[in-house]
Scaffold this motif. Structure first.
Motif, PDB file in Angstrom:
ATOM      1  N   HIS A 154       5.413  -0.232  -4.338  1.00  0.00           N
ATOM      2  CA  HIS A 154       4.713  -1.714  -4.026  1.00  0.00           C
ATOM      3  C   HIS A 154       5.517  -2.602  -3.377  1.00  0.00           C
ATOM      4  CE1 HIS A 154       6.811  -3.649  -7.670  1.00  0.00           C
ATOM      5  NE2 HIS A 154       6.689  -2.210  -8.240  1.00  0.00           N
ATOM      6  N   PRO A 155       5.251  -3.607  -2.920  1.00  0.00           N
ATOM      7  CA  PRO A 155       6.072  -4.690  -2.264  1.00  0.00           C
ATOM      8  C   PRO A 155       6.256  -5.675  -3.450  1.00  0.00           C
ATOM      9  CG  PRO A 155       3.614  -5.001  -1.626  1.00  0.00           C
ATOM     10  CD  PRO A 155       3.515  -3.604  -2.450  1.00  0.00           C
ATOM     11  N   GLY A 156       7.095  -6.558  -3.329  1.00  0.00           N
ATOM     12  CA  GLY A 156       7.505  -7.619  -4.529  1.00  0.00           C
ATOM     13  C   GLY A 156       8.311  -8.621  -3.857  1.00  0.00           C
ATOM     14  N   VAL A 157       8.696  -9.455  -4.522  1.00  0.00           N
ATOM     15  CA  VAL A 157       9.958 -10.439  -4.197  1.00  0.00           C
ATOM     16  C   VAL A 157      11.292  -9.992  -3.917  1.00  0.00           C
ATOM     17  CG1 VAL A 157       8.522 -12.351  -5.232  1.00  0.00           C
ATOM     18  CG2 VAL A 157      10.248 -11.056  -6.729  1.00  0.00           C
ATOM     19  N   PRO A 158      11.903 -10.695  -3.102  1.00  0.00           N
ATOM     20  CA  PRO A 158      11.528 -11.663  -2.026  1.00  0.00           C
ATOM     21  C   PRO A 158      10.440 -11.355  -1.200  1.00  0.00           C
ATOM     22  CG  PRO A 158      13.955 -11.377  -2.233  1.00  0.00           C
ATOM     23  CD  PRO A 158      13.173 -10.238  -2.829  1.00  0.00           C
ATOM     24  N   ALA A 159       9.427 -12.281  -0.922  1.00  0.00           N
ATOM     25  CA  ALA A 159       8.275 -12.128  -0.201  1.00  0.00           C
ATOM     26  C   ALA A 159       8.291 -13.114   0.855  1.00  0.00           C
ATOM     27  CB  ALA A 159       7.343 -12.076  -1.048  1.00  0.00           C
ATOM     28  N   ILE A 181      -1.810  -8.651  -3.399  1.00  0.00           N
ATOM     29  CA  ILE A 181      -2.170  -8.988  -2.079  1.00  0.00           C
ATOM     30  C   ILE A 181      -1.286  -8.365  -0.779  1.00  0.00           C
ATOM     31  CG2 ILE A 181      -2.722 -11.259  -0.943  1.00  0.00           C
ATOM     32  CD1 ILE A 181      -3.294 -12.574  -3.462  1.00  0.00           C
ATOM     33  N   LEU A 182      -0.066  -8.732  -0.921  1.00  0.00           N
ATOM     34  CA  LEU A 182       0.629  -8.194   0.062  1.00  0.00           C
ATOM     35  C   LEU A 182       0.474  -6.771   0.647  1.00  0.00           C
ATOM     36  CD1 LEU A 182       3.848  -9.941  -1.441  1.00  0.00           C
ATOM     37  CD2 LEU A 182       2.847 -10.251   0.911  1.00  0.00           C
ATOM     38  N   ALA A 183       0.043  -6.074  -0.470  1.00  0.00           N
ATOM     39  CA  ALA A 183      -0.185  -4.659  -0.228  1.00  0.00           C
ATOM     40  C   ALA A 183      -1.382  -4.267   0.547  1.00  0.00           C
ATOM     41  CB  ALA A 183      -0.209  -3.708  -1.673  1.00  0.00           C
ATOM     42  N   LEU A 184      -2.456  -4.853   0.131  1.00  0.00           N
ATOM     43  CA  LEU A 184      -3.551  -4.970   0.954  1.00  0.00           C
ATOM     44  C   LEU A 184      -3.627  -5.506   2.262  1.00  0.00           C
ATOM     45  CD1 LEU A 184      -6.143  -5.997  -2.121  1.00  0.00           C
ATOM     46  CD2 LEU A 184      -5.811  -3.694  -0.977  1.00  0.00           C
ATOM     47  N   ALA A 185      -2.886  -6.497   2.446  1.00  0.00           N
ATOM     48  CA  ALA A 185      -2.496  -7.201   3.742  1.00  0.00           C
ATOM     49  C   ALA A 185      -1.572  -6.199   4.383  1.00  0.00           C
ATOM     50  CB  ALA A 185      -1.979  -8.426   3.433  1.00  0.00           C
TER      51      ALA A 185
END
Length: 224
Positions: A154-159, A181-185
């Motif tokens: 999964h993506p995460g901070v820093p973002a 939200i970042l993953a879906l985008a």
């Protein structure tokens, strides 16, 4: 200007790509304010040492000249104990509701000229500085593309959250960040060494402080 936003410095502001440092939590698992942990090896000899929050503000400055600290549980203590002062302190009245409330407060503090915002947390002192700066440069080159650190699954901070994504972020509730939200985008994921070295417990802090101490010793032995 909104009354709940406290300005520390108003010059040399990066109007289009500010950075938010999320530091509003109560640090319940840790037992005391993590943001005020000293990075100095012997703070009793040097006075109040550089804190985790000082470090996070420095990380934010690698991304933007406009660094805002979103604060809550330990405000105003953190403000008075910090050596580094951000562009703005953004107090969160409902910080107990979790990270979503902090993100919302930070985003709502931003002006109409902002194209996107960087988001960091205050407990990742081992982030690689060169990788962090490269992350900031990449986001500025593609300001409409979401970007985040790669955690594997999964993506995460820093973002980096472009403005068009903010309405979705503002719908978040509870102690949830913008990872889903970042993953879906289809956010661009970048390798930033140190992202998994966050501090939740005293044991985490002992391990990470040891790593910081070793890095400092190497820097003194082999100065750049």
């Amino acid at each position: 200007m909104r009354s709940d936003i406290i300005t520390a410095s108003c010059h040399d502001i990066d109007q289009e790509f500010p950075a938010l440092v999320l530091a509003a939590g109560a640090s319940r698992r840790f037992g005391r304010p993590k943001a005020l942990l000293s990075l100095s090896e012997r703070p009793e000899k040097t006075g109040q040492g550089r804190t985790l929050l000082d470090c996070a503000i420095g990380q934010g400055r690698l991304l933007s000249t406009d660094v805002r600290v979103v604060c809550g549980a330990w405000y105003p203590l953190v403000r008075f104990r910090c050596r580094a002062q951000p562009s703005r302190w953004v107090p969160v009245a409902d910080w107990e509701l979790g990270m979503a409330a902090s993100l919302a407060a930070g985003i709502r503090s931003l002006g109409p000229s902002v194209k996107g915002v960087f988001v960091l947390v205050a407990d990742q002192p081992l982030l690689d500085r060169q990788a962090l700066k490269a992350f900031g440069d990449a986001a500025r080159c593609f300001p409409r593309q979401p970007a985040a650190a790669d955690y594997g699954r999964h993506p995460g901070v820093p973002a980096y959250l472009p403005r068009w994504l903010w309405p979705e972020v503002l719908t978040l509730e509870g102690d949830r960040g913008a990872g889903r939200i970042l993953a879906l985008a289809n956010a661009t994921r970048l390798d930033i060494p140190g992202v998994r070295d966050d501090i939740d417990t005293p044991e985490d802090w002992q391990r990470i402080r040891k790593a910081i101490s070793q890095t400092s010793q190497q820097a003194r032995q082999f100065p750049g």
